[in-house]
Design an enzyme around this catalytic site. Structure first.
Site, PDB file in Angstrom:
ATOM      1  N   ALA A 178      26.024  17.501  72.381  1.00 27.70           N
ATOM      2  CA  ALA A 178      24.225  18.009  72.302  1.00 27.70           C
ATOM      3  C   ALA A 178      23.987  19.328  72.330  1.00 27.70           C
ATOM      4  CB  ALA A 178      23.986  17.015  73.649  1.00 27.70           C
TER       5      ALA A 178
ATOM      6  N   ASP B 240      23.728  13.045  76.464  1.00 35.95           N
ATOM      7  CA  ASP B 240      22.952  13.662  75.399  1.00 35.95           C
ATOM      8  C   ASP B 240      21.541  13.747  75.662  1.00 35.95           C
ATOM      9  OD1 ASP B 240      25.587  12.628  74.292  1.00 35.95           O
ATOM     10  OD2 ASP B 240      24.943  13.859  72.688  1.00 35.95           O
TER      11      ASP B 240
HETATM   12  O1  MRU Z   1      28.729  12.125  68.688  1.00 31.73           O
HETATM   13  P1  MRU Z   1      29.063  13.423  69.623  1.00 31.73           P
HETATM   14  O2  MRU Z   1      30.473  13.894  69.263  1.00 31.73           O
HETATM   15  O3  MRU Z   1      28.035  14.497  69.352  1.00 31.73           O
HETATM   16  O4  MRU Z   1      28.750  12.967  71.086  1.00 31.73           O
HETATM   17  C1  MRU Z   1      29.111  13.985  71.958  1.00 31.73           C
HETATM   18  C2  MRU Z   1      28.760  13.280  73.406  1.00 31.73           C
HETATM   19  O5  MRU Z   1      28.577  12.239  73.581  1.00 31.73           O
HETATM   20  C3  MRU Z   1      28.851  14.462  74.658  1.00 31.73           C
HETATM   21  O6  MRU Z   1      29.381  13.878  75.778  1.00 31.73           O
HETATM   22  C4  MRU Z   1      27.681  14.934  74.718  1.00 31.73           C
HETATM   23  O7  MRU Z   1      26.851  15.484  73.568  1.00 31.73           O
HETATM   24  C5  MRU Z   1      27.612  16.004  75.820  1.00 31.73           C
HETATM   25  S1  MRU Z   1      28.277  17.550  75.044  1.00 31.73           S
HETATM   26  C6  MRU Z   1      28.299  18.834  76.327  1.00 31.73           C
END
Ligand code: MRU
Length: 343
Positions: free
Chosen positions: A50, A235
């Site tokens: 995110a 997210d």
């Molecule tokens: O699909 P992604 O790899 O972007 O998903 C990432 C996640 O779900 C993380 O846990 C979230 O973005 C937090 S990152 C600090």
């Protein structure tokens, strides 16, 4: 300990991203100079997580105006920015950091002559602030943990998903600096394997004790008493505390509740969305079926089979022991206490 990987850099007037789709096999940094190429990097998950998505999109807005004629009318420039913002907003729907960063770029004043420079400065500020936020989250989280415990994490809310430290991993890096030793269990995280390809990579490079398990092993590991805390990223946190994170997080939260293990969500305030009342309002991205049936470089199911591939799920607030932000630790009732963070 090996040199830390740097997912996002602003270098020689270009955005440099570490291509996360190639990890852990190859470390490839790629330069991006157009808004379209950054959009594509977000969609294909060369950059992901995110906070990192937000930072990359902010730089992309600047890249989209950087080479326009210097004598261009400021109002025209403002319209071009709006167009890029709308386009970048179509890249991924769930992480609210993307929309938060784009809003910050939109709020840059068009009036003065140095509008373009102000856009770059804003993107750099978003980038820098993210690093500071994560360090504070780590310090706050560390007060809930103790030396020697086992921690389970899901997906990658690590340094690779942010400007530095990560969110869920921030206390792991800070504990290491203090001489503490956590035993970290990284869920592999099907279908994209961010836990094994990214979290295991960055933690082991930092000399942190990390063990990869498949998602289906989490219950067993918890039942054996190996886990004293679960820490995940997020997210989007809705106003009532319901939290969207990588698919599989909901299952982990149910297991943690069953085994009486605290379940912590590391949440930078830009990931908290008070405009979404509860988890039902969080848009959940669905991705291509190939991620599920071709993820290992060969077909693992009949090519024409139906596949459901939601990229995120929502953990209800009542499964969450605490939400840890840079501004402090928030506990239930989340509706009230999250709002206080912004007042
Ligand atoms: O699909 P992604 O790899 O972007 O998903 C990432 C996640 O779900 C993380 O846990 C979230 O973005 C937090 S990152 C600090």
């Amino acid at each position: 300990m090996t040199e830390a990987l740097n997912p996002i850099q602003w270098k020689n007037n270009a955005l440099v991203l570490l291509d996360q789709t190639k990890l852990p096999n190859e470390i490839v940094y790629e330069e991006f100079t157009t808004v379209e190429s950054v959009w594509d990097a977000i969609v294909t998950m060369k950059v992901r997580g995110a906070p990192a998505i937000g930072v990359a999109a902010a730089y992309a807005v600047y890249l989209g105006v950087r080479d326009l004629k210097p004598d261009l009318d400021q109002t025209v420039l403002g319209k071009v920015v709006q167009k890029h913002v709308a386009y970048l907003a179509t890249s991924r729907p769930t992480a609210v950091n993307l929309f938060w960063a784009l809003e910050r770029m939109t709020a840059v004043k068009i009036t003065d002559a140095s509008y373009k420079e102000a856009l770059l400065a804003e993107a750099q500020a978003i980038h820098k602030e993210d690093e500071e936020i994560n360090r504070m989250i780590g310090e706050n989280l560390l007060t809930l943990l103790s030396d020697g415990i086992g921690i389970l994490t899901h997906c990658n809310a690590g340094a690779l998903a942010t400007s530095k430290y990560g969110t869920a991993t921030a206390p792991m890096y800070l504990a290491k600096e203090k001489g503490w030793n956590f035993k970290v269990y990284a869920d592999e995280t099907r279908p994209r394997l961010q836990g094994s390809t990214l979290t295991a990579l960055e933690l082991s490079r930092a000399g942190i004790d990390v063990t990869v398990i498949t998602d289906s092993m989490a219950a067993m590991v918890m039942s054996q008493g190996k886990v004293q805390a679960v820490i995940v990223g997020c997210d989007r946190v809705a106003a009532n505390g319901d939290t969207a994170n990588k698919i599989g997080t909901l299952g982990v939260s149910i297991l943690a509740k069953h085994y009486g293990i605290p379940f912590y969500v590391a949440a930078p305030t830009p990931t908290i969305d008070l405009n979404t009342p509860n988890g039902a309002g969080i848009p959940i991205e669905e991705r291509h079926k190939s991620e599920v049936i071709e993820g290992f470089g060969k077909l693992t199911a009949p090519a024409d089979v139906k596949v459901y591939n939601p990229a995120f799920d929502v953990t209800p607030a009542q499964h969450i022991t605490a939400i840890i932000t840079e501004k402090g630790i928030v506990r239930a009732p989340y509706g009230e206490n999250l709002e206080k963070l912004f007042s």
